[in-house]
Design a protein around this motif. Sequence first.
Motif, short mmCIF file in Angstrom:
data_model
loop_
_atom_site.label_atom_id
_atom_site.label_comp_id
_atom_site.label_asym_id
_atom_site.label_seq_id
_atom_site.Cartn_x
_atom_site.Cartn_y
_atom_site.Cartn_z
N LEU A 73 -76.00 -41.47 86.35
CA LEU A 73 -77.24 -40.74 86.70
C LEU A 73 -77.46 -39.22 85.94
O LEU A 73 -78.59 -38.34 86.40
N PHE A 74 -76.47 -38.73 85.21
CA PHE A 74 -76.64 -37.10 84.90
C PHE A 74 -78.02 -36.88 84.12
O PHE A 74 -78.52 -35.86 84.51
N PRO A 75 -78.71 -37.75 83.39
CA PRO A 75 -79.82 -37.40 82.82
C PRO A 75 -80.75 -37.31 83.89
O PRO A 75 -81.84 -36.69 83.49
N TYR A 76 -80.80 -37.66 85.02
CA TYR A 76 -81.83 -37.44 86.12
C TYR A 76 -81.43 -36.33 87.22
O TYR A 76 -82.03 -36.28 88.37
N MET A 77 -80.46 -35.81 86.97
CA MET A 77 -79.82 -34.70 87.94
C MET A 77 -80.01 -33.25 87.75
O MET A 77 -79.95 -32.70 86.31
N ALA A 78 -80.25 -32.49 88.46
CA ALA A 78 -80.18 -31.11 88.59
C ALA A 78 -79.08 -30.68 89.17
O ALA A 78 -78.82 -31.05 90.19
N ILE A 79 -77.91 -30.04 88.40
CA ILE A 79 -76.69 -29.78 88.97
C ILE A 79 -76.53 -28.13 89.04
O ILE A 79 -76.78 -27.25 88.07
N GLU A 80 -75.93 -27.71 89.98
CA GLU A 80 -75.48 -26.16 90.29
C GLU A 80 -73.98 -26.26 90.76
O GLU A 80 -73.40 -27.16 91.42
N VAL A 81 -73.32 -25.38 89.94
CA VAL A 81 -71.88 -25.46 89.91
C VAL A 81 -71.51 -24.08 90.53
O VAL A 81 -71.85 -23.18 89.88
N THR A 82 -70.51 -23.97 91.28
CA THR A 82 -69.86 -22.61 91.78
C THR A 82 -68.35 -22.81 91.87
O THR A 82 -67.91 -23.62 92.73
N PRO A 83 -67.61 -21.88 91.12
CA PRO A 83 -66.42 -22.10 91.05
C PRO A 83 -65.79 -21.48 92.62
O PRO A 83 -66.29 -20.53 93.24
#
Length: 94
Positions: A73-83
């Motif tokens: 589903l990656f093409p349909y995702m908004a992703i935020e990453v926090t280390p």
Amino acid sequence: MLFLVHMVVQIPLDADTELINSLKADEKAFSQKLQQEGKWRHLWRVAGQYANYSVLDVESNDELHTLLSSLPLFPYMAIEVTPLAQHPSAIAQN
């Protein structure tokens, strides 16, 4: 390396239902495989949203990118990453 990842799924209303259902099934199988391998350590649904917060344990930023971009589903995702880093007051060690 631990990362907190916030994923919001945004499927267009006019998307093909059969395709989306197939992607959802593939996504579930892939995420469960990663959980069994210990890479996807935590998976929490956000109540009332098509979203989750996850803790992923990978070797590098590149591995995280590869893993996330491999999600069906990656093409349909908004992703935020926090280390994440170990807190000195934490009782549990990661």
